[in-house]
Design a protein around this motif. Structure first.
Motif, short mmCIF file in Angstrom:
data_model
loop_
_atom_site.label_atom_id
_atom_site.label_comp_id
_atom_site.label_asym_id
_atom_site.label_seq_id
_atom_site.Cartn_x
_atom_site.Cartn_y
_atom_site.Cartn_z
N SER A 152 -4.32 5.79 8.85
CA SER A 152 -5.66 6.07 8.33
C SER A 152 -5.73 5.70 6.86
CB SER A 152 -6.05 7.54 8.54
OG SER A 152 -5.22 8.40 7.81
N VAL A 153 -6.96 5.48 6.41
CA VAL A 153 -7.21 5.23 4.99
C VAL A 153 -8.30 6.20 4.56
CG1 VAL A 153 -8.84 3.33 5.39
CG2 VAL A 153 -7.66 3.50 3.22
N VAL A 154 -8.01 6.92 3.48
CA VAL A 154 -8.95 7.90 2.92
C VAL A 154 -9.18 7.56 1.45
CG1 VAL A 154 -8.23 9.72 4.53
CG2 VAL A 154 -7.11 9.53 2.29
N GLN A 155 -10.29 8.03 0.93
CA GLN A 155 -10.56 7.77 -0.49
C GLN A 155 -9.87 8.80 -1.36
OE1 GLN A 155 -14.46 6.50 -1.83
NE2 GLN A 155 -14.34 7.94 -3.52
N ARG A 156 -9.25 8.32 -2.43
CA ARG A 156 -8.67 9.17 -3.47
C ARG A 156 -9.02 8.57 -4.82
NH1 ARG A 156 -2.65 11.12 -2.79
NH2 ARG A 156 -3.47 12.65 -4.25
N LEU B 140 -9.96 5.00 -10.72
CA LEU B 140 -10.05 3.99 -9.66
C LEU B 140 -10.41 4.65 -8.34
CD1 LEU B 140 -6.77 1.99 -10.42
CD2 LEU B 140 -9.11 1.50 -11.22
N ARG B 141 -11.28 4.03 -7.60
CA ARG B 141 -11.58 4.44 -6.23
C ARG B 141 -10.51 3.76 -5.37
NH1 ARG B 141 -15.94 2.17 -6.01
NH2 ARG B 141 -15.46 0.54 -4.53
N ALA B 142 -9.59 4.55 -4.88
CA ALA B 142 -8.45 3.99 -4.14
C ALA B 142 -8.56 4.29 -2.66
CB ALA B 142 -7.14 4.56 -4.68
N GLY C 128 -13.57 -2.21 0.40
CA GLY C 128 -14.27 -1.03 -0.05
C GLY C 128 -13.70 -0.28 -1.23
N TYR C 129 -12.58 -0.73 -1.77
CA TYR C 129 -11.93 0.05 -2.82
C TYR C 129 -11.47 -0.84 -3.97
CZ TYR C 129 -11.92 3.67 0.71
OH TYR C 129 -12.31 4.60 1.66
N ASP C 130 -11.21 -0.21 -5.11
CA ASP C 130 -10.68 -0.92 -6.27
C ASP C 130 -9.24 -1.36 -6.05
OD1 ASP C 130 -13.06 -0.44 -7.76
OD2 ASP C 130 -12.32 1.54 -8.33
N ALA C 131 -8.49 -0.57 -5.29
CA ALA C 131 -7.09 -0.84 -5.01
C ALA C 131 -6.66 0.02 -3.83
CB ALA C 131 -6.21 -0.53 -6.23
N GLY C 132 -5.52 -0.31 -3.26
CA GLY C 132 -4.91 0.51 -2.23
C GLY C 132 -3.67 1.18 -2.77
#
Length: 181
Positions: A63-67, A76-78, A110-114
């Protein structure tokens, strides 16, 4: 809508019914040898899940969640990758790579970085896919303030996106219960 009986699907937690969530949790308990706790489970929820079914059985998940991560004075929106697992009987067949490819697409779009915290077993997969080990120091924002997390220094990997990252700099994660990274 239930996932198809075979193949890879991408579903938000809200789209997974109780039976599907139980199935995912059981897979994670098997894959992590009962070392997957309730806080770990909570970390995997609230985002998008990549699920691989073979002959109707769930064999792989991630899964991928926002942090929020802080780096060089910027929040950063990761896209934070959690709970990547492949059933022991289905390993070395590309299921982990399929899960990661789906999650990486979400991160890139969708994000600045993973980012992710890798186990020793998982680190080679992430490195082979272009995830880069964080060489700098890791930190966490806690209710008591910012604290150093040196035990996580060698386990954090990042997938650069639109944000410029200094891999030798400081990286601070937001607060959560359980493992911070």
């Amino acid at each position: 809508m239930p996932p198809p009986t075979d193949g890879l699907t991408l579903r938000h937690t809200a789209q997974l019914g109780p039976a599907a969530l139980v199935e995912v949790r059981r897979l994670l308990d098997v894959c992590f040898d009962e070392g997957f706790g309730d806080a770990d489970w909570d970390h995997a929820l609230g985002g998008l899940h990549a699920l691989v079914h073979v002959d109707g059985a769930l064999v792989a998940h991630g899964s991928v969640v926002q942090r929020r991560l802080l780096h060089h004075g910027r929040a950063l929106r990761a896209g934070y990758v959690e709970a990547v697992a492949v059933h022991p009987a289905a390993r070395r067949r590309g299921h982990g790579s399929a899960v990661m490819a789906a999650l990486e697409d979400v991160v890139r779009r969708g994000y600045d970085a993973g980012a992710l915290g890798a186990t020793d077993d998982g680190a080679p997969l992430y490195a082979a896919r272009g995830w880069q080990p964080w060489r700098g120091s890791t930190w966490a924002l806690t209710p008591s303030g910012r604290i150093r997390t040196p035990d996580d220094d060698e386990a954090v990997f990042v997938l650069p996106g639109t944000a410029t990252l200094d891999l030798d700099g400081e990286l601070t994660c937001d607060w959560r219960d359980g493992d911070l990274w």
